[in-house]
Design an enzyme around this catalytic site. Structure first.
Site, short mmCIF file in Angstrom:
data_model
loop_
_atom_site.label_atom_id
_atom_site.label_comp_id
_atom_site.label_asym_id
_atom_site.label_seq_id
_atom_site.Cartn_x
_atom_site.Cartn_y
_atom_site.Cartn_z
N PHE A 100 0.86 -1.18 0.00
CA PHE A 100 0.00 0.00 0.00
C PHE A 100 0.90 1.24 0.00
O PHE A 100 1.94 1.25 0.66
CB PHE A 100 -0.91 -0.01 1.24
N ASP A 126 1.98 -5.30 8.31
CA ASP A 126 0.85 -4.37 8.27
C ASP A 126 -0.42 -5.22 8.18
O ASP A 126 -0.70 -5.83 7.14
CB ASP A 126 0.98 -3.44 7.06
N TYR A 149 -10.48 0.69 11.17
CA TYR A 149 -11.72 1.01 10.46
C TYR A 149 -12.16 0.00 9.42
O TYR A 149 -13.19 0.15 8.81
CB TYR A 149 -11.63 2.41 9.82
N LYS A 150 -11.36 -1.05 9.17
CA LYS A 150 -11.78 -2.02 8.15
C LYS A 150 -12.53 -3.16 8.84
O LYS A 150 -13.67 -2.99 9.25
CB LYS A 150 -10.56 -2.54 7.38
N ARG A 204 -13.38 -4.32 -6.35
CA ARG A 204 -12.95 -5.01 -5.14
C ARG A 204 -14.15 -5.20 -4.21
O ARG A 204 -14.81 -4.23 -3.82
CB ARG A 204 -11.87 -4.17 -4.46
C1 LIG Z 1 -2.29 -2.02 3.94
C2 LIG Z 1 -2.68 -0.63 4.31
N1 LIG Z 1 -1.86 0.09 5.10
C3 LIG Z 1 -2.22 1.34 5.48
C4 LIG Z 1 -3.39 1.92 5.05
C5 LIG Z 1 -3.83 3.30 5.41
O1 LIG Z 1 -3.16 3.89 6.46
P1 LIG Z 1 -3.86 5.05 7.29
O2 LIG Z 1 -4.75 4.37 8.29
O3 LIG Z 1 -2.74 5.79 7.89
O4 LIG Z 1 -4.66 5.87 6.36
C6 LIG Z 1 -4.26 1.18 4.24
C7 LIG Z 1 -5.53 1.80 3.77
O5 LIG Z 1 -6.32 1.27 3.08
C8 LIG Z 1 -3.89 -0.11 3.86
O6 LIG Z 1 -4.69 -0.81 3.06
#
Ligand SMILES: Cc1ncc(COP(=O)(O)O)c(C=O)c1O
Length: 413
Positions: free
Chosen positions: A127, A199, A224-225, A373
């Site tokens: 990402f 991550d 939030y996911k 998606r």
């Molecule tokens: C793998 C991954 N890392 C990080 C993030 C986003 O990071 P942040 O919460 O700082 O916006 C996302 C957002 O979709 C993501 O999919």
């Protein structure tokens, strides 16, 4: 053909041991929500908690709530609740800030724990924020960033392993939904003395993760996911206990001080994970996330994974029967062992199709330029939801009932 799929959906939903958990979410009538991997739906437990936090705790009890309602410990308490979902024993996970901030903290700390190793290794398909932050940490710590695909990582480590400070990867490819092997890649990193940072944005709450058992060093993820903590919910950071005596965090904020209310002239880090606290915690969002996590009460993550695989497997079957003839190509792997909790389909008019689906009550998202998606949250998605989405997509596509325009820059999808 569709009758067979309908019968199968009926059967799978009737025998779903998690079917009752759907009532823990407030989903709008008539909406099929397949975007839980971008913004989870609203858990029913959240509104009454927020009502209480705003009116009673903040409105009436005011500043004493830091003590009487234990606001002060919320980052660690919510961290432990998330820890329970990612295989982390208490005392190793803190909740707060964004994933990006937590990534910066974890990558910097890992780099400092391996001061003599010049390389930070990350995924070229990671990402964007993970890639950008690896570059920043490399610049600030005088290291070079190497981008190595997960499949090539063992060979890269065989050759350059003694140069590598940390590997930074995600278990899930956010575009394709392919799963990478956390256990094997962590082992490969450790074999050469490097640290492993994961991550978990697309894994936490979607499948079992065994951070302690696998000996992972650091992990981050968002709230939030699949954790359904709400838009912009606090993220989390895991640091394995064995690093707690030696790790240094780059953002030495006052709430991570050993004596935050001593107001001392110099920074002395708090013991353990508490040093990863930075500034005043976002209490409204933290307590919303804490309430959201009760949707997992009594739910076994192995069951979540089994249902997620059933949903994505069923989706892929629908895609093969209904959508392949319309020009869709399944990007998500068919093999269950490397399939995350989403189905990605390739079509040149992805953006227009996602808009057309949304207009008829099926919410998913796209990743530019051509990936549709569909995220399945096993706590609240049914096989019928999947069938509704696939059938509608087929109908829209075959009727040409969509606008074949490209995505406008800046549009959130
Ligand atoms: C793998 C991954 N890392 C990080 C993030 C986003 O990071 P942040 O919460 O700082 O916006 C996302 C957002 O979709 C993501 O999919």
């Amino acid at each position: 053909m569709t009758q067979q799929l309908t019968d199968l959906a009926d059967h799978l939903d009737a025998t779903d041991p998690l079917a009752h958990v759907r009532d823990r979410f407030l989903l709008p009538e008539g909406v099929v929500y397949l975007d839980g991997n971008s913004l989870g739906p609203l858990p029913a437990a959240v509104p009454p908690v927020l009502e209480d936090v705003v009116h009673r705790q903040w409105g009436t009890d005011l500043i004493r709530s830091w003590n009487t309602h234990d606001w002060w410990q919320a980052p660690l308490r919510v961290g432990d609740a998330i820890g329970a979902l990612i295989g982390a024993a208490p005392g190793q996970t803190v909740a707060g800030d964004s994933t990006s901030v937590q990534l910066f903290t974890a990558l910097s700390a890992a780099a400092e724990l391996r001061p003599d190793r010049p390389l930070l290794v990350t995924d070229p398909e990671h990402f964007p924020t993970d890639r950008y932050l690896a570059d920043s940490v490399g610049r600030l710590h005088g290291r070079q960033v190497r981008r190595v695909a997960p499949a090539d990582l063992p060979e890269f480590l065989d050759e350059h392993g003694d140069q590598v400070a940390v590997i930074s990867y995600s278990p899930v490819d956010f575009r394709s939904g392919e799963l990478h092997d956390v256990a094997a890649l962590t082992r490969a990193a450790h074999r050469v003395g490097a640290l492993a940072l994961w991550d978990l944005c697309h894994a936490a709450g979607a499948m079992p993760v065994h951070l302690d058992d696998l000996g992972v060093d650091f992990a981050v993820g968002c709230g939030y996911k699949f954790l359904s903590g709400g838009p912009g919910a606090p993220a989390f950071l895991y640091a394995a206990e064995r690093h707690h005596d030696s790790w240094r965090t780059p953002l030495s904020g006052w709430t991570g001080h050993a004596e935050p209310f001593g107001l001392q002239a110099d920074y002395v880090p708090a013991p353990g994970i508490a040093r990863a606290r930075i500034g005043t915690p976002p209490i409204l969002s933290l307590l919303a996330l804490e309430a959201a996590l009760t949707a997992f009460d009594g739910v076994d993550l192995a069951q979540v994974r089994a249902k997620s695989l059933s949903l994505t497997g069923f989706f892929l079957r629908c895609a093969e029967e209904l959508l392949a003839p319309e020009g869709f190509e399944a990007v998500t792997p068919a093999e269950p062992e490397i399939r995350a909790s989403q189905v990605s389909l390739r079509h040149p008019h992805a953006y227009g199709l996602i808009q057309a689906l949304a207009a008829q009550g099926v919410v998913a998202d796209m990743r530019a330029p051509d990936i549709l998606r569909f995220g399945v949250n096993a706590l609240c998605t049914s096989h019928h939801d999947v069938l509704t989405a696939a059938t509608l997509l087929q109908r829209i596509t075959s009727a040409g009932d969509y606008d074949p325009v490209p995505q406008e820059p800046g549009t959130v999808t």
